[in-house]
Every structure is written in C-alpha cells, then in structure tokens.
Design an enzyme around this catalytic site. Structure first.
Site, mmCIF file in Angstrom:
data_model
loop_
_atom_site.group_PDB
_atom_site.id
_atom_site.type_symbol
_atom_site.label_atom_id
_atom_site.label_comp_id
_atom_site.label_asym_id
_atom_site.label_seq_id
_atom_site.Cartn_x
_atom_site.Cartn_y
_atom_site.Cartn_z
ATOM 1 N N ARG A 1 93.354 128.425 37.068
ATOM 2 C CA ARG A 1 95.084 127.973 37.024
ATOM 3 C C ARG A 1 95.405 129.787 37.002
ATOM 4 N NH1 ARG A 1 98.059 124.396 32.885
ATOM 5 N NH2 ARG A 1 99.743 125.645 35.004
ATOM 6 N N LYS B 1 100.231 135.286 37.629
ATOM 7 C CA LYS B 1 100.543 134.291 37.817
ATOM 8 C C LYS B 1 102.624 134.124 37.791
ATOM 9 C CE LYS B 1 99.613 130.970 34.597
ATOM 10 N NZ LYS B 1 100.565 130.357 34.961
ATOM 11 N N ASN B 2 102.274 134.807 36.771
ATOM 12 C CA ASN B 2 104.136 134.074 36.027
ATOM 13 C C ASN B 2 104.644 134.691 36.302
ATOM 14 O OD1 ASN B 2 103.257 132.274 34.392
ATOM 15 N ND2 ASN B 2 102.529 132.927 32.413
ATOM 16 N N SER C 1 114.657 131.723 26.706
ATOM 17 C CA SER C 1 113.305 130.337 27.829
ATOM 18 C C SER C 1 113.207 131.624 29.175
ATOM 19 C CB SER C 1 113.592 129.567 28.097
ATOM 20 O OG SER C 1 113.602 128.774 29.153
ATOM 21 N N ILE D 1 106.576 130.160 19.368
ATOM 22 C CA ILE D 1 107.391 130.121 21.112
ATOM 23 C C ILE D 1 106.948 128.318 20.981
ATOM 24 C CG2 ILE D 1 107.213 130.601 23.162
ATOM 25 C CD1 ILE D 1 108.537 133.260 21.153
ATOM 26 N N CYS E 1 100.875 123.188 31.185
ATOM 27 C CA CYS E 1 100.024 122.699 29.481
ATOM 28 C C CYS E 1 100.236 122.401 28.275
ATOM 29 C CB CYS E 1 99.523 124.336 29.590
ATOM 30 S SG CYS E 1 98.531 125.547 30.431
ATOM 31 N N LYS F 1 118.206 129.238 22.839
ATOM 32 C CA LYS F 1 116.746 129.716 22.503
ATOM 33 C C LYS F 1 116.469 130.827 23.822
ATOM 34 C CE LYS F 1 111.939 128.229 21.024
ATOM 35 N NZ LYS F 1 111.581 127.038 20.775
ATOM 36 N N ARG G 1 104.533 122.881 35.050
ATOM 37 C CA ARG G 1 106.099 123.109 34.479
ATOM 38 C C ARG G 1 106.422 123.725 35.792
ATOM 39 N NH1 ARG G 1 108.940 122.497 30.325
ATOM 40 N NH2 ARG G 1 110.325 123.471 30.081
ATOM 41 N N ASP H 1 100.792 133.941 25.362
ATOM 42 C CA ASP H 1 100.176 134.233 25.798
ATOM 43 C C ASP H 1 98.940 134.829 25.728
ATOM 44 O OD1 ASP H 1 101.396 131.906 27.872
ATOM 45 O OD2 ASP H 1 102.079 132.783 29.509
ATOM 46 N N ARG I 1 108.137 121.386 25.027
ATOM 47 C CA ARG I 1 108.779 121.553 26.404
ATOM 48 C C ARG I 1 109.364 121.055 27.472
ATOM 49 N NH1 ARG I 1 103.996 124.194 29.579
ATOM 50 N NH2 ARG I 1 105.217 126.384 30.089
ATOM 51 N N PRO I 2 110.653 120.861 26.904
ATOM 52 C CA PRO I 2 111.633 119.511 27.373
ATOM 53 C C PRO I 2 112.875 121.185 28.457
ATOM 54 C CG PRO I 2 112.308 120.578 25.202
ATOM 55 C CD PRO I 2 110.830 121.018 25.241
ATOM 56 N N VAL I 3 113.481 120.141 29.254
ATOM 57 C CA VAL I 3 114.527 121.107 29.825
ATOM 58 C C VAL I 3 115.340 121.297 30.070
ATOM 59 C CG1 VAL I 3 112.825 120.630 32.185
ATOM 60 C CG2 VAL I 3 114.109 118.260 31.337
ATOM 61 N N ASP I 4 116.173 121.122 28.044
ATOM 62 C CA ASP I 4 117.758 120.785 28.371
ATOM 63 C C ASP I 4 118.409 121.940 28.859
ATOM 64 O OD1 ASP I 4 116.199 121.806 26.239
ATOM 65 O OD2 ASP I 4 117.710 120.739 24.657
#
Ligand code: EPZ
Length: 430
Positions: free
Chosen positions: A409, A22-23, A174, A339, A126, A172, A102, A317, A131-134
């Site tokens: 999912r 999936k990922n 990501s 994480i 999830c 970090k 996401r 995961d 879970r920011p998007v900075d």
C-alpha cells in the site's frame, strides 16, 4: 499468499531513489474531481493505494491516462499520470471501493463542491484507532451542507446556490479533514477560514496544486488557511512531493544495519524532527543537493525518547520503524504515541525477534537487547509491517513477513531498493 523473506546481517550501502509521497499523491488525485479540465500529476508512486484510488475516480467518471516512461531515467521512475473528470457520472463512492482506504472518503469534499451532492460510504483503512469522521461532517455543515447518515453512507447536500464560505475550526489537527474542507472551500461562495489546520507538507502540496488550478489559498504552512472561493478550477501540471515517511524509513534501516546510503530526490526539511532524533541517537546525517546521506556503524544506538506529534514534530507514521531501531539501543527508550490510540500492534510482532518492549497506555518502553533472532512475523498495518522488515535486516538468521499486502500500500519497490544496497531480501510465494 506472498511473503517477504530476509536473511539478516548485511549492511546497507549505495543509493535509494525516494518515490513520490503516497499521502500527497492521494489528495492530489482527488483534487482532479474539482475541475472538468486535465490535472497532470508527475512523480506518482506505483502503489496499491494509488491503484485503488484510480478505481474510485474512474467510478466517478474520471479518465486516467498514463504517460510512457523512460525505464533508464531514474528520475522518471515515478509515473506521470493525467486525470480528467470532464463530467462526474456518479456522485456515489460505494462501500466496496471506499472500505479499504480511509483517504477515499475525502472525495466527499470535491463532489459536494462541484456537484452539490455526494453519497460516500463511511471509510475503512489501517486499524490503528477508531478514526471517526466528525470533523469532516461538522466542517462541511459549516459550509452549509445538509448531512445525513444512512445505511453506512454519508449523504451530503449543498444549498441551492452551492457551498458557502465560513469559519471552520477543527477541535484537533486532522490531515484528512484539512484536505477535504480546503478542497470543498475552493469552489464555495465567499471566503473560508480553516483554523487549527494541519501543517503537514502534504497539505501544502495539495494547496500549491490547487493554486495552480486557479484556487485562491493563503496561509500555507500555518495553522490558519484562508480560501477565497472561485467559480471554476482549471487544468494544471503538478509534481508530487517526495515521500518523507519512505525517506525516514530507509534512514532508520541504515541506522539499524550500519552502512552508508544516499537517499536521493528527497529533502531533509520534510522530516527534520525525525532526522534530529537519529542524530541524537548517533547516526551521521548530512544534507546534499538533492538528497540526504545517512551513515551509521551498525552498533547499538543511543536510546532517545520520542513523542509523536503533528508536523513539524516526530511523525506517527515513523513510530513503528523507530521502535524497531530502539530494540537494539544501548539502554531504555520511551516512545509515546499521541496521534492514534491503537498504534502499537507491531509490539507483539517485534517481540518475536527477542525485543523487550512494555506498553503502558500511550507509552512503549523499549529496553535494548544486543542481538535479534530471525522470526516468522505478520504485518498488521502499513508502517508496522515495514518495522518488521527493519528488524529482520539485522536479525540473526531468517525472517519471513506475511500479509505483505500492507507493505504494498505504501512502499514502492521495497525489496528492489533494499536489495540494491546489499540486503538479502526477496518476495516468495507460499
Ligand atoms: C493521515 O491520516 C495519513 N493518511 C496517516 O498516514 C497519518 O498517520 C495521519 O494523517 C496523521 O499524520 C493519509 O494522508 C492518507 P488525521 P488521517 O485525520 O488524515 C482524529 C499512513 O500510514 N480525527 O490527521 O486519517 C483521528 O482519529 C497513514 O500512511 C477525529 O477524531 O489522520 C486521529 O486521532 C496512516 N475526527 C487524529 O484526529 C475526525 O473527523 C489525526 O488523524 C478526523 C480525525
């Protein structure tokens, strides 16, 4: 609402065909937005997240064609699907489509690179942390984009001549930000260097696909990716990587129930750290030509401490599944989640089986118990939900797992795959 019903106590024996990841599938599909030509993706898993992303891509103007499969050919279980975004008809990814997953936010990279602008709703997904998007926004700014956040949308605009290559350093690691900046940089002017990039195999899979499409990327598998921008990307055919999380999940299911299963179409290198932990715990694991054989006697395993880490460490995961396994260990295991800050929601549900787990900040201490009892439990997120299935496979009596849309999912034909190996599991409707 559908539920999964399990009668515990059966060993697993046989073969399980591992699906495409999936990922890996999600970023590969998104990469199709970078070219007006066709991207053919093989081994795509049939999952709710893949379906949701197809809807998002269609909304941008992508034409999607599924190829006929041969139902008798196991290796063609994964679908071959072509994606062609001849024109991008809409640069907006709306809230209704993006809020559930996401990864759909990652379209911002290709849209901005190809069209010079994008309007993308802030993401959902999830509930495992804030879970920011900075990192995404800072990275895109480094490539020259102007970013504004208005009414829950990120509005991004590239400079007149397009994005400009630059050095992007993530504070970090990501996975999503690496995918996004790498895709954006393929069409930027000049060279981009991504420092502290994610090394997850799915990042490598995306990079290899982009290279087939004409991108110039080096440093795959390291923390520094160098991307030399090109004017255009073209069509390509690419086979999606096997799902390492699905592989690890079934390996843990066998470790839990006992039995012997060959996990086919997968590769131990994708999850060596998790397999090493299972071996330490007493599971027999051997590599075969096109898969991994897992053998266990079904007795409580040795407790082994685990700390989640970025690749090549133990994957977050697989943390919930491993916790389920340790509930029956012959001792005490500490599981540290590094994480995500809120990824222990399965603890309360696992307690319903009779598990003894105490959480202190980032660490869950699991004291093994000899026997689990079947229970009514509720899935809270994708990987947490499969940990409940693993516990249910050995629990005495009946278990029902509700809210299984989380499972759909990320796990293709879960009940079918387990049933074929001897599990008593079925999907029931209320
Ligand atoms: C990917 O999520 C996976 N999702 C996740 O799998 C996986 O758990 C995660 O990587 C870590 O391996 C997909 O590939 C679709 P991150 P992603 O950005 O990319 C922080 C599953 O079950 N961060 O690597 O969203 C973040 O909060 C899913 O299949 C920022 O602070 O994860 C987290 O603590 C769940 N700012 C850490 O970085 C940012 O801008 C790592 O997250 C971005 C991230």
């Amino acid at each position: 609402m559908a539920k999964i019903k399990i009668i515990g106590g059966n060993r697993l024996n046989g073969e399980i065909y591992i699906s495409g990841a999936k990922n890996a599938a999600l970023p590969l599909m998104i990469a199709s937005l970078l070219s007006e030509e066709k991207l053919v993706l093989e081994n795509l898993p049939a999952l709710a997240d893949v379906k949701q992303l197809k809807a998002i891509l269609k909304n941008h103007g992508t034409q999607i064609t599924e190829q006929e499969q041969n139902p008798k050919d196991e290796s063609s279980i994964g679908k071959t699907v072509s994606f062609q975004a001849k024109i991008i008809s809409d640069i907006c990814a709306p809230y209704e489509l993006v809020s559930e997953m996401r990864a759909s936010f990652w379209v911002i990279g290709p849209l901005l690179a190809r069209m010079g602008e994008a309007r993308v709703s802030l993401p959902g997904g999830c509930a495992i942390g804030t879970r920011p998007v900075d990192f995404f926004l800072d990275g895109l700014k480094q490539l020259g984009a102007k970013i504004e956040i208005k009414d829950g949308y990120v509005i991004a605009k590239a400079p007149k001549g397009g994005l400009v290559g630059n050095r992007v350093h993530f504070p970090k690691i990501s996975v999503g930000a690496t995918h996004t900046i790498m895709m954006a940089a393929t069409l930027a002017n000049g060279t981009t260097i991504i420092e502290n990039a994610a090394r997850e195999p799915e990042v490598g899979d995306l990079a290899n696909c982009l290279i087939k499409m004409g991108a110039k990327i080096s440093g795959i598998g390291t923390h520094v990716l160098t991307i030399e921008g090109v004017k255009k990307l073209h069509g390509a055919t690419h086979r999606t990587l096997p799902d390492r999380i699905e592989t690890g999940t079934y390996a843990m299911a066998v470790a839990m129930t006992g039995g012997e299963v060959l996990l086919k179409n997968t590769n131990a290198k994708l999850l060596q750290s998790a397999l090493d932990i299972l071996i330490k715990a007493g599971v027999e694991i051997s590599e075969e030509k096109n898969g991994i054989r897992v053998k266990a006697n079904g007795a409580g395993l040795r407790p082994v401490d685990v700390e989640t880490q970025e690749f090549p460490g133990f994957p977050t995961d697989l943390q919930a599944q491993y916790m389920a396994l340790m509930i029956r260990s012959a001792g005490v295991a500490n599981i540290k989640e590094t994480i995500f800050e809120n990824r222990f929601m399965h603890v309360a549900e696992l307690a319903r089986f009779g598990a003894d787990i105490k959480v202190d900040g980032q660490v869950a201490t699991v004291s093994g118990v000899p026997q689990l009892r079947g229970a009514q439990v509720m899935a809270t997120d994708l990987r947490a939900s499969v940990s409940l299935v693993i516990a249910g496979l050995v629990a005495k009596g009946e278990t029902t797992v509700s809210r299984i849309y989380h499972l759909d999912r990320g796990f293709e034909n879960l009940e079918e795959k387990l049933k074929r190996c001897g599990a008593q599991i079925e999907r029931v409707n209320d």
